[in-house]
Write an enzyme that holds these catalytic residues in place. Structure first.
Site, short mmCIF file in Angstrom:
data_model
loop_
_atom_site.label_atom_id
_atom_site.label_comp_id
_atom_site.label_asym_id
_atom_site.label_seq_id
_atom_site.Cartn_x
_atom_site.Cartn_y
_atom_site.Cartn_z
CE LYS A 265 -3.89 2.02 2.56
NZ LYS A 265 -4.81 1.81 3.69
CG ASP A 356 -13.81 3.25 5.47
OD1 ASP A 356 -14.97 3.30 4.99
OD2 ASP A 356 -12.79 3.52 4.82
#
Length: 498
Positions: A265, A356
């Protein structure tokens, strides 16, 4: 020559009276014939103290000493941690100060060895930890070797210039805001005001029952280079194939040391550093088979890498929309739902809210194994509620109404999001509230509207969705209950190969 030296002695004693103890020690009877003043002139001239401590003037300030300091020459002042000083003048990297305890001696002290009283605690820095968030304080207090009664004081995140007291109470951490009134007094309760943090701690150490949390010992910070155990040079990783991207940056499939397949990432924006730090801390402390596993980080320089185990099928939302995803049976969809519920049950047990939860943040492996990812927004909760403020982007269509409108998060707001995730799963990746704006979505939800039952969905699953979307958070089930319900449905549901 004797007359000249005598006049020099008189001049020094008159204009540098604050160094009287120095003169008495080295020049008790005037200046001897055979003694040179060259070393005195050189030392005194280097920092040039010119202020009379007896009349510091309005510019003087009260400071506290943070660290022990031993004078290296006649100009400097030896001080001990906890001493109080009257700072007469600031000169670059030094301050000219008069010690308030003992002999009122004046001299120079390095500026980074002192701190203005009322701005930062100075007498016992062992219990004060600056620059850490509420989340980091909680993780620190719950980690070894800290135990029940460990405590620390940190800067308040929401109220600049104020502090927070964090105390470990068995397996939980309680946080208390330390208020500051206009006069500078500090307090937890208005009926008990204190002039400094030391007095406040002393009071609540004795009267701990008032806050129902004993203050037994200051928090111990690990001195080991924990970050170094995860930190790796960027040169060890090779990027092969971009798997996706978002507001944070990109996700790549790559290789570690040419042998280990990994997901990388990449966080390109400097202003994402805080989210990076939170995600890393959560990945280090949370360990479960249904949570993505951290392998390494590259945080020196730009861009930042978060290196995790590779889930080759990418995120669940994209996979459900793919040709392979469209071929999944109801039984497969149930398996995915159970796996996510299992991981969320673990987070619930750890008292962590994800904030989230969505199909885009669930990663899928070759064997249809699913793991929860993207912990940049995850927070440890105070009691059962977490409130935030600011202009952070909120995924409204996945967010519980109390969180979307009032920024009030809880484990039950994650339950709402899980209901939306179930809708995504059983519609093969369809976006919720298709065609509605965020504002329209909130308006419809508050009026009682709920997403319809997907065509490819068991009635029992849709009933669970509706339970997740109860208006009152307390009426929603826990993840433990959801996991039990889903596993029960999974057992009796027809298997595609039976």
């Amino acid at each position: 020559m004797r007359k000249l030296q005598g006049e020099m002695d008189h001049f020094l004693r008159k204009h540098f009276a604050f160094l009287a103890s120095f003169w008495n020690k080295f020049l008790p009877n005037g200046v001897p014939n055979n003694h040179s003043l060259d070393f005195l002139e050189q030392d005194l001239g280097s920092l040039n103290p010119t202020l009379d401590p007896k009349d510091p003037g309005p510019s003087s300030s009260l400071f506290g000493v943070l660290y022990d300091f031993t004078a290296r020459n006649a100009d400097e002042l030896s001080v001990n941690r906890g001493d109080k000083l009257c700072v007469l003048k600031e000169e670059g990297e030094y301050v000219l100060a008069r010690r308030l305890s003992g002999d009122p001696v004046v001299g120079y002290v390095p500026a980074n060895y002192v701190s203005k009283i009322g701005q930062e605690p100075v007498a016992q820095p062992v219990w004060y930890i600056s620059g850490i968030s509420r989340n980091k304080a909680q993780i620190l207090l719950l980690s070894s070797p800290n135990r029940h009664g460990s405590f620390l004081i940190r800067d308040s995140e929401s109220n600049k210039g104020e502090y927070s007291l964090s105390v470990r109470n068995h397996a939980k951490v309680r946080h208390f805001r330390i208020y500051k009134d206009p006069g500078g007094s500090l307090y937890l309760e208005k009926e008990h005001m204190f002039s400094n943090l030391e007095q406040l701690l002393a009071y609540y150490t004795v009267n701990w029952k008032v806050i129902q949390s004993p203050l037994l010992q200051p928090c111990i910070q690990k001195r080991s280079s924990e970050a170094d155990q995860w930190e790796r040079p960027r040169s060890e990783f090779k990027l092969w194939r971009k798997m996706g991207e978002g507001c944070f940056g990109e996700v790549w499939e790559g290789m570690w040391k040419n042998t280990v397949p990994v997901a990388i990432k990449i966080m390109k924006q400097v202003n994402m550093r805080d989210d990076f730090a939170k995600e890393i801390q959560n990945l280090k402390s949370l360990k479960h088979t249904r949570l993505i596993k951290l392998l390494a980080i590259c945080s020196v320089g730009e861009p930042v890498y978060i290196v995790t185990e590779l889930m080759r099928k990418g995120n669940l939302h994209s996979y459900l929309n793919s040709i392979a995803g469209k071929e999944l049976t109801k039984h497969h969809l149930l398996s995915i739902s159970c796996q996510v519920a299992d991981g969320m049950t673990y987070l619930e047990e750890q008292h962590v809210v994800h904030r989230d939860l969505a199909a885009r943040n669930i990663l899928v492996g070759d064997d249809l194994a699913c793991k929860i990812a993207d912990f940049g927004l995850a927070r440890l909760l105070k009691d059962d509620i977490y409130s935030t403020s600011g202009n952070a982007m909120i995924p409204v269509k996945w967010t519980a109404p109390e969180a979307a409108v009032y920024q009030t998060y809880s484990l039950k707001s994650d339950v709402w999001s899980y209901g939306i995730l179930l809708y995504e799963v059983f519609t093969y990746g369809q976006n919720p509230y298709e065609g509605m704006t965020n504002q329209e979505t909130i308006q419809q939800i508050t009026r009682g509207y709920r997403l319809p039952r997907p065509n490819n969905c068991y009635p029992e699953i849709y009933s669970i969705m509706l339970d997740c979307w109860k208006a009152n958070p307390e009426d929603r089930p826990t993840f433990l209950i959801l996991r039990e319900q889903l596993f029960s449905i999974y057992k009796w549901a027809p298997h595609p190969f039976s």
